[in-house]
Design a protein around this motif. Structure first.
Motif, PDB file in Angstrom:
ATOM      1  N   LEU A 105       0.318  -1.120  -0.235  1.00 47.05           N
ATOM      2  CA  LEU A 105       0.708  -0.215   0.069  1.00 47.05           C
ATOM      3  C   LEU A 105       1.076   1.256   0.111  1.00 47.05           C
ATOM      4  CD1 LEU A 105      -3.298  -0.885   2.521  1.00 47.05           C
ATOM      5  CD2 LEU A 105      -2.738  -1.061  -0.154  1.00 47.05           C
ATOM      6  N   GLY A 106       1.886   1.052  -0.073  1.00 42.57           N
ATOM      7  CA  GLY A 106       2.935   2.484   0.272  1.00 42.57           C
ATOM      8  C   GLY A 106       2.336   3.255   1.413  1.00 42.57           C
ATOM      9  N   VAL A 107       1.778   2.824   2.586  1.00 40.57           N
ATOM     10  CA  VAL A 107       1.493   3.356   3.653  1.00 40.57           C
ATOM     11  C   VAL A 107       2.816   3.508   5.391  1.00 40.57           C
ATOM     12  CG1 VAL A 107       0.093   4.256   5.003  1.00 40.57           C
ATOM     13  CG2 VAL A 107      -0.563   3.297   2.876  1.00 40.57           C
ATOM     14  N   THR A 108       3.517   4.213   5.356  1.00 39.77           N
ATOM     15  CA  THR A 108       4.333   4.478   6.636  1.00 39.77           C
ATOM     16  C   THR A 108       3.226   5.171   7.727  1.00 39.77           C
ATOM     17  OG1 THR A 108       5.544   5.789   6.101  1.00 39.77           O
ATOM     18  CG2 THR A 108       6.224   4.007   5.451  1.00 39.77           C
ATOM     19  N   ASP A 109       2.784   5.832   7.884  1.00 38.58           N
ATOM     20  CA  ASP A 109       1.808   6.847   8.825  1.00 38.58           C
ATOM     21  C   ASP A 109       0.319   6.400   8.428  1.00 38.58           C
ATOM     22  OD1 ASP A 109       1.509   8.240  10.822  1.00 38.58           O
ATOM     23  OD2 ASP A 109       2.247  10.412   9.991  1.00 38.58           O
ATOM     24  N   ALA A 145       9.328   0.946   9.510  1.00 41.35           N
ATOM     25  CA  ALA A 145       9.184   2.535   9.369  1.00 41.35           C
ATOM     26  C   ALA A 145       7.775   3.060   9.708  1.00 41.35           C
ATOM     27  CB  ALA A 145       8.979   1.580   7.638  1.00 41.35           C
ATOM     28  N   LEU A 146       7.448   1.781  10.217  1.00 39.48           N
ATOM     29  CA  LEU A 146       5.523   1.757  10.319  1.00 39.48           C
ATOM     30  C   LEU A 146       5.762   2.762  12.152  1.00 39.48           C
ATOM     31  CD1 LEU A 146       3.993  -0.899   8.998  1.00 39.48           C
ATOM     32  CD2 LEU A 146       3.425   0.727   8.521  1.00 39.48           C
ATOM     33  N   LEU A 147       6.696   2.019  12.408  1.00 40.80           N
ATOM     34  CA  LEU A 147       7.053   2.897  14.011  1.00 40.80           C
ATOM     35  C   LEU A 147       7.512   3.987  13.721  1.00 40.80           C
ATOM     36  CD1 LEU A 147       8.146  -0.731  15.796  1.00 40.80           C
ATOM     37  CD2 LEU A 147       5.989   0.026  16.121  1.00 40.80           C
ATOM     38  N   ALA A 148       8.460   3.646  13.182  1.00 40.37           N
ATOM     39  CA  ALA A 148       8.854   5.274  13.104  1.00 40.37           C
ATOM     40  C   ALA A 148       7.982   6.776  13.109  1.00 40.37           C
ATOM     41  CB  ALA A 148      10.286   5.591  11.876  1.00 40.37           C
ATOM     42  N   GLU A 183       9.114   6.711  21.554  1.00 38.83           N
ATOM     43  CA  GLU A 183      10.762   6.044  21.168  1.00 38.83           C
ATOM     44  C   GLU A 183      11.156   5.225  20.895  1.00 38.83           C
ATOM     45  OE1 GLU A 183      13.977   7.239  23.980  1.00 38.83           O
ATOM     46  OE2 GLU A 183      12.446   7.503  24.894  1.00 38.83           O
ATOM     47  N   PHE A 184      11.092   4.756  20.031  1.00 44.09           N
ATOM     48  CA  PHE A 184      12.575   3.485  19.576  1.00 44.09           C
ATOM     49  C   PHE A 184      13.620   2.983  19.833  1.00 44.09           C
ATOM     50  CE2 PHE A 184      14.015   0.382  16.653  1.00 44.09           C
ATOM     51  CZ  PHE A 184      13.299  -0.879  16.496  1.00 44.09           C
ATOM     52  N   VAL A 185      14.037   2.340  20.776  1.00 46.92           N
ATOM     53  CA  VAL A 185      15.107   1.751  20.840  1.00 46.92           C
ATOM     54  C   VAL A 185      15.285   0.137  19.717  1.00 46.92           C
ATOM     55  CG1 VAL A 185      17.171   2.048  22.500  1.00 46.92           C
ATOM     56  CG2 VAL A 185      14.304   2.288  23.047  1.00 46.92           C
ATOM     57  N   GLU A 186      16.376   0.268  19.381  1.00 42.88           N
ATOM     58  CA  GLU A 186      17.092  -0.720  18.805  1.00 42.88           C
ATOM     59  C   GLU A 186      17.417  -1.993  19.952  1.00 42.88           C
ATOM     60  OE1 GLU A 186      16.005  -3.804  16.058  1.00 42.88           O
ATOM     61  OE2 GLU A 186      16.753  -1.716  14.774  1.00 42.88           O
ATOM     62  N   MET A 187      17.357  -3.399  20.275  1.00 40.48           N
ATOM     63  CA  MET A 187      17.399  -3.903  21.456  1.00 40.48           C
ATOM     64  C   MET A 187      19.186  -4.607  20.287  1.00 40.48           C
ATOM     65  SD  MET A 187      15.659  -7.125  22.241  1.00 40.48           S
ATOM     66  CE  MET A 187      13.886  -7.356  21.546  1.00 40.48           C
ATOM     67  N   LYS A 188      20.101  -5.290  21.432  1.00 38.86           N
ATOM     68  CA  LYS A 188      20.702  -6.046  21.000  1.00 38.86           C
ATOM     69  C   LYS A 188      20.297  -6.948  20.736  1.00 38.86           C
ATOM     70  CE  LYS A 188      25.409  -8.008  22.264  1.00 38.86           C
ATOM     71  NZ  LYS A 188      25.203  -9.136  21.939  1.00 38.86           N
TER      72      LYS A 188
END
Lengths: 229, 238, 465
Positions: free
Chosen positions: B118-122, B151-154, B160-165
């Motif tokens: 769909l090309g949707v992120t927001d 991309a969706l979470l952004a 606030e997004f934090v990448e985990m190890k």
């Protein structure tokens, strides 16, 4: 039926059914192009190497530093003499092992120490007592910081691995860009009469078998010095 | 377009909010959603256990009911992988081989569908919390979906997004594996939880409810205040 | 339940809960991961290199007969004595024959998984010969009378303290917690062994059909000494190790080092093309190559899983495998552990006895993703499961899946089952986490969510009306 015949028969029987080509499933990328390996093809994927001599030397130097190889680019025979003498004094060498060859002979004369020569056969206990093995080589490889030796170019199999310090003598023309070039050289120089031993030496002997902590000098030399004229 | 939503059995029973969120999001984007009642299970449990005949008995029905669908959205990366990647294997050499391949082409996991189809992120969501994301293995490696969820979470407001190890390391669920080898599965889950804790996130997000069941099960046992939540549930919040 | 299953179940339960083991392995492999990623990134295109390596191996394995014939002809042309061994027993017999013939007293050995596979050391020791492992990790596990823990890092499960105690006990050395000092203790202990050994035995990483050479990769120099000093050298080689061309090594050597050890290239990559040749300073008088099948042709005959013979034994799949990392190498009870071991052991040692390894996987696919030669590892685990269920289905499981299938295919039945779950749910609380709990294997360590009052499908139906 001999085991040879039995194994070959089983192999041929198995291969009557064709296996699917690799890369049809999983493995990260789903639409990998089919690449056809061929002479020198690996060059496109392996770590990049510059084209000029200066770039190659810089890369060899950087790799040497990471590998803990002591690399010196020398400008003349005087510098070679100075470097060898300095090593002899610093490490208190009393005897060395070496082999026939123009550079090797010059180095031995400079050092002026008793030499265990390998060419006409040698006593392994005597070599074991040597402080350094001084050898020539076939090539230096910039891409990996490796030294290419063979039983013919470097005085046999043991000389470059038994003494605690391996000193390699090379000249500028021997610096090659990458691994494909090294294998091309082996072929063009020796085929079909290859030496019985060929080795790519990449840094001094090492191990990480205890808690993955790097230790130099596991069974082979603790030190590798490359002197390039 | 008309989207056929495939809500797998355990999502249906245990995590209805995930499916409901997906319906709301897709409708909000102006699409017509249908959920055929008779599609329940993709057949993966039997398939993974090695019982391919029994799996085909279930999967055959799915194949039949979905063959005319315009687009199929699956509410789980794992079941998505089953339809997209494993149906062609399962039906290979049978009369349904072609059908299975055709269906595979129009199946999408939810986040992949939003972003890549769909090309949707927001989607206009808001979720004021610190979150980290766990990649479900099937979605990640069988379907190759690493980016869509992120991309969706952004684009989620106040999130606030934090990448985990080791976000890509398996949580230890693995279907019947979790019951057959519970202690290995648990150890894997503990390693995953430890990675998530290190981020200080309040929520562990994933697009696979099965992974979240495993992780939440451990968190509850440890009386942890960290929660799990499905991506769709975040995207449905406003 | 057979002995192998029981052993796996018991040991995996024990090790996976051992937090000290977990930390040790995480730390050791953490260091490896950093270097591996760094070296991978140095490649201009690692993914294309993987594809090329996979295709090269495909070519090698799918024309194996021709490559083997070429390899042997070229080895023999320069004086190597080649032996063919259909089985592991035969390979042991051949090697014992050579050792007896030479009236050998001591044997030095460099790391060879093929030798582990056929229990060569036991066979030699049983016949009264001393065999010393020269790779540091192998030497350590040999002193402990243990199997290697990992195909590349044999002693990864041990701390320096344990190694120090071992050396003090076995070699009489002073205790130390310095890895360098420990390494030097082993170096000193092994030096004389190289010099006095009559026979050197090695494994191999690759065999080059085009030039008739055996390629051995190592870091320590122990294989080089093993190949340089004793009068007789023996290489035990699995038939699948063949590569077509010399130049293939330009790709395979750095890939093996990168995937296996996080190095651009390992310290020594040596090629052996025969015994000492005229005019050469040293090297063995005799060079024997033992080419071993030992059921590799069984795997070759399975076209679906034939790519498992592409394996270059780098160990990368073990390193990324969350199962391996939590249960450890010894738990498998196999020579080849981790994902590759779970795939090939059923072929090498019997599906019904070793199928449990294929089930002991979450099928996460990290192995397949990392494999430098793109072996479809986790899908092969699925295929092993399918093959075993076909060959010898469990009546209970088959029935369960049949019943589940009927439920799933009848919406009204499925709806009834859902209602039943909700009815019985409160009762579950009474037994939850106890041995009476039917979901004990889950609830022993984890909570189970409860089904909410309305399922999705019920909501959907309500909404429509």
């Amino acid at each position: 039926m001999t085991d040879r015949e039995a194994i070959l028969a089983r192999v041929r029987e198995a291969l009557t059914v064709t296996a699917p080509k690799p890369g049809n499933h999983g493995g990260g990328s789903h639409h990998d192009p089919v690449v056809s390996p061929g002479p020198g093809a690996a060059r496109k994927w392996l770590p990049a190497v510059g084209d000029t001599f200066e770039e190659m030397v810089a890369l060899f130097r950087a790799n040497s530093a990471e590998l803990k190889t002591d690399f010196h680019l020398l400008n003349n025979v005087d510098e070679l003499t100075q470097t060898l003498t300095r090593l002899r004094e610093a490490e208190g060498w009393r005897r060395i092992a070496s082999h026939n060859g123009e550079l090797a002979r010059a180095a031995c004369e400079t050092l002026g120490l008793p030499v265990c020569g390998t060419d006409a056969g040698y006593d392994v206990n005597e070599m074991e007592k040597c402080d350094a093995g001084v050898t020539e080589c076939d090539a230096l490889i910039a891409q990996t910081g490796s030294v290419l030796v063979t039983s013919r170019s470097a005085g046999g199999r043991a000389l470059s691995v038994l003494p605690p310090h391996h000193v390699v003598l090379a000249c500028r023309e021997q610096l090659l860009a990458d691994l494909p070039a090294a294998f091309e050289l082996i072929k063009s120089k020796y085929a079909p009469n290859y030496p019985s031993f060929i080795s790519l030496i990449t840094g001094p002997s090492r191990t990480g078998d205890i808690e993955r902590i790097l230790v130099l000098g596991a069974h082979g030399p603790k030190k590798l010095t490359v002197l390039c004229l | 377009m008309t989207i056929t939503l495939f809500i797998p059995c355990f999502v249906d029973l245990m995590y209805p909010k995930v499916g409901i969120s997906m319906v709301h999001i897709l409708e909000r984007l102006g699409h017509k959603v249908r959920c055929p009642e008779e599609i329940v299970c993709c057949g993966q449990p039997a398939f993974n256990a090695g019982y391919w005949d029994e799996s085909r008995a279930v999967a055959g029905k799915v194949l039949d009911r979905l063959k005319d669908a315009e687009a199929v959205v699956i509410a789980s990366g794992s079941c998505g992988a089953m339809l997209r990647v494993f149906y062609p294997d399962l039906f290979s050499g049978t009369v349904h081989s072609r059908e299975a391949k055709m269906l595979a082409g129009k199946c999408h996991e939810f986040s992949d569908f939003l972003v890549n189809r769909l090309g949707v992120t927001d989607v206009g969501a808001r979720f004021p919390a610190r979150v980290t994301f766990h990649d479900g293995c099937h979605g990640l490696r069988e379907l190759g979906n690493k980016k869509p969820a992120r991309a969706l979470l952004a684009k989620v407001r106040d999130l606030e997004f934090v990448e985990m190890k080791d976000a890509e390391t398996c949580c230890g669920f693995g279907g019947t594996f979790a019951a057959k080898f519970p202690m290995i599965s648990t150890a894997m889950g503990e390693v995953k939880c430890a990675s998530a804790f290190a981020t200080g996130a309040q929520y562990i997000v994933s697009n696979d409810s099965s992974c979240l069941m495993q992780v939440q099960g451990l968190l509850d046992r440890q009386k942890s205040s960290v929660k799990t939540i499905h991506l769709a549930e975040i995207l449905a919040q406003s | 339940m057979n002995a192998a299953v029981r052993q796996f179940k018991e040991q995996s339960r024990q090790v996976s809960g051992d937090l000290r083991h977990r930390k040790l392995i995480q730390t050791a492999l953490g260091k490896y991961e950093v270097k591996r990623d760094e070296k991978k990134a140095a490649f201009q295109n690692w993914q294309a290199a993987r594809q090329a390596a996979a295709e090269t191996k495909w070519e090698a394995i799918n024309h194996l007969d021709q490559h083997l014939v070429d390899l042997v002809r070229r080895l023999e042309a320069r004086g190597t004595i080649v032996h063919w061994a259909s089985t592991g027993e035969k390979a042991c017999e051949i090697i014992l024959g050579i050792v007896r013939d030479r009236k050998a007293r001591s044997i030095i050995k460099s790391k060879a998984m093929t030798a582990e596979e056929i229990h060569l050391n036991e066979a030699l020791e049983h016949a009264g010969f001393e065999v010393v492992e020269s790779d540091l990790g192998e030497y350590i596990v040999q002193l402990r009378k243990e199997a290697p823990y990992h195909i590349v890092f044999p002693a990864m499960h041990l701390t320096r303290g344990e190694i120090s105690e071992l050396f003090a006990r076995e070699l009489g050395s002073a205790p130390t917690d310095n890895p360098e000092e420990l390494t030097m203790i082993a170096r000193r202990a092994l030096r004389q062994k190289y010099i006095t050994a009559d026979i050197g035995i090695t494994g191999a990483n690759f065999a080059i059909a085009e030039t008739g050479m055996i390629s051995i990769t190592e870091n320590e120099g122990n294989a080089r000494l093993t190949a340089a000093l004793p009068k007789v050298m023996i290489t035990l080689l699995g038939i699948e190790k063949v590569l077509p061309r010399l130049e293939d090594l330009a790709l395979f050597l750095p890939m093996l080092a990168t995937a296996g050890a996080g190095q651009a290239l390992t310290c020594y990559n040596s090629l052996y093309g025969g015994p000492r040749q005229p005019g050469e300073a040293d090297g063995p008088e005799q060079y024997h190559v033992v080419l071993m099948d030992n059921r590799r042709t069984e795997l070759l005959a399975d076209a679906e899983q034939r790519d498992a013979l592409h394996c270059i034994r780098c160990g990368a799949c073990l390193n990324v495998c969350p199962i391996y990392r939590n249960v450890g190498g010894h738990t498998y009870g196999t020579t080849y552990s981790g994902p590759i071991g779970s795939v090939i052991t059923p072929h090498l040692r019997g599906l019904q006895d070793w199928k449990h390894l294929s089930y002991a996987s979450s099928l996460c696919g990290a192995c397949t993703e990392t494999c430098p030669v793109k072996i479809d590892l986790h899908h092969h685990l699925l295929q092993n499961r399918r093959n075993s269920a076909r060959q010898k289905p469990s009546t209970a499981e088959k029935m369960a899946f049949k019943i589940a299938g009927v439920v799933m295919n009848h919406p009204w039945l499925y709806a009834t089952v859902k209602k039943a779950v909700r009815v019985f749910q409160p009762l579950h609380k009474l037994v939850k986490g106890t041995r009476l709990d039917p979901a004990y294997s889950w609830t022993q360590t984890r909570d189970l969510p409860s089904a909410p009052p309305q399922s999705f499908k019920e909501w959907w139906k309500d909404r429509a009306t």
